[in-house]
Design a protein around this motif. Structure first.
Motif, short mmCIF file in Angstrom:
data_model
loop_
_atom_site.label_atom_id
_atom_site.label_comp_id
_atom_site.label_asym_id
_atom_site.label_seq_id
_atom_site.Cartn_x
_atom_site.Cartn_y
_atom_site.Cartn_z
N UNK A 194 -4.03 11.22 -0.21
CA UNK A 194 -4.77 10.07 -0.78
C UNK A 194 -5.02 8.95 0.21
N UNK A 218 4.78 6.98 2.22
CA UNK A 218 5.13 5.84 3.07
C UNK A 218 4.61 4.60 2.36
N UNK A 268 0.86 -1.19 0.00
CA UNK A 268 0.00 0.00 0.00
C UNK A 268 0.89 1.24 0.00
N UNK A 316 -4.52 5.56 2.29
CA UNK A 316 -3.93 4.25 2.00
C UNK A 316 -4.48 3.72 0.69
N UNK A 317 -3.61 3.60 -0.28
CA UNK A 317 -4.00 3.14 -1.61
C UNK A 317 -3.35 1.80 -1.90
N UNK A 318 -4.15 0.86 -2.34
CA UNK A 318 -3.67 -0.49 -2.65
C UNK A 318 -2.82 -0.50 -3.91
N UNK A 339 0.81 -5.41 9.27
CA UNK A 339 1.58 -4.42 8.54
C UNK A 339 2.99 -4.26 9.11
N UNK A 351 3.82 0.76 2.59
CA UNK A 351 3.55 -0.24 3.61
C UNK A 351 3.36 -1.61 2.98
N UNK A 388 0.86 5.13 1.27
CA UNK A 388 0.14 6.03 2.18
C UNK A 388 0.66 7.44 2.04
#
Lengths: 112, 114
Positions: free
Chosen positions: B41, B88, B35, B43-45, B105, B90, B37
């Protein structure tokens, strides 16, 4: 396009008070709704999760309420403590989709 | 059990460069997700891997790629870095995948693109 809408963006609560965070979703195929807690400098950690066949789940001071017909779910933090100050994310997933869709996050500040 | 580890923890790159981030899942976990971060936006997959196969990919340009090795360790690569890639990153692992299972995570890799 955010598949899960979360509010409020931030909230401040006094120690001992109740924090309430709300989330709404559109995709009725979602079948798993977790809440994650994130402290600065750390990755998110699972707090509590619920499936749509249950309307409420409680774990300690944390409760998820789920309203399937309204496509909404919320997190209640009872007796909020300064150590609960963190960012909270709701999320949703569906079978065989292999991803979590996160809300935008809510920063909770608990004042002593 | 040791948790999810990510290396490096911090990285500074310049525009146009490429970067490789590494993730070691919890022992026994075969699913690894990534992800991005950012403050704007959230947390974007990015993508998810299971037993070296990519099962899902998010809406990111082709500059973002990943892979998983036979020991479940995963890497993601970003080529031709742009300022907007500062974030970031993750990594999360689980036994069988993000659908209905706890995701663990790592602490993330903070990437700054100058």
């Amino acid at each position: 396009q955010q598949q899960v809408k979360q509010s409020p963006q931030s909230l401040i609560v006094q120690k001992g008070g109740i924090s309430i965070i709300n989330c709404a979703y559109e995709n009725t195929a979602f079948d798993y709704f977790p809440w994650y807690q994130q402290f600065p400098g750390k990755g998110p950690a699972l707090l509590i999760a619920i499936r749509p066949d249950v309307s409420e789940k409680k774990e300690g001071r944390f409760t998820i309420s789920f309203n399937k017909s309204a496509k909404q779910f919320s997190l209640h933090i009872m007796d909020s403590q300064p150590g609960d100050s963190a960012t909270y994310f709701c999320a949703a997933s569906r079978e065989n989709d292999y991803k979590l869709s996160f809300g935008a996050g809510t920063t909770v500040t608990v004042r002593a | 059990k040791a948790g999810v580890t990510q290396t490096p923890r911090y990285l500074i790159k310049t525009r146009g460069q490429q970067v490789t981030l590494s993730c070691s899942p919890i022992s026994g976990h075969r699913s690894v997700s990534w992800y991005q971060q950012t403050p704007g936006q959230g947390l974007q997959f990015l993508f998810e891997y299971f037993s070296e196969t990519q099962r899902n990919k998010g809406n990111f340009p082709g500059r973002f790629s990943g892979r998983q090795f036979s020991n479940s360790r995963s890497e993601m690569n970003v080529s031709t870095l742009e300022l907007g890639d500062s974030a970031l990153y993750l990594c999360a692992s689980s036994t069988s995948g993000p659908s209905g299972e706890t995701q663990y995570f790592g602490p993330g890799t903070r990437l700054l693109v100058l």
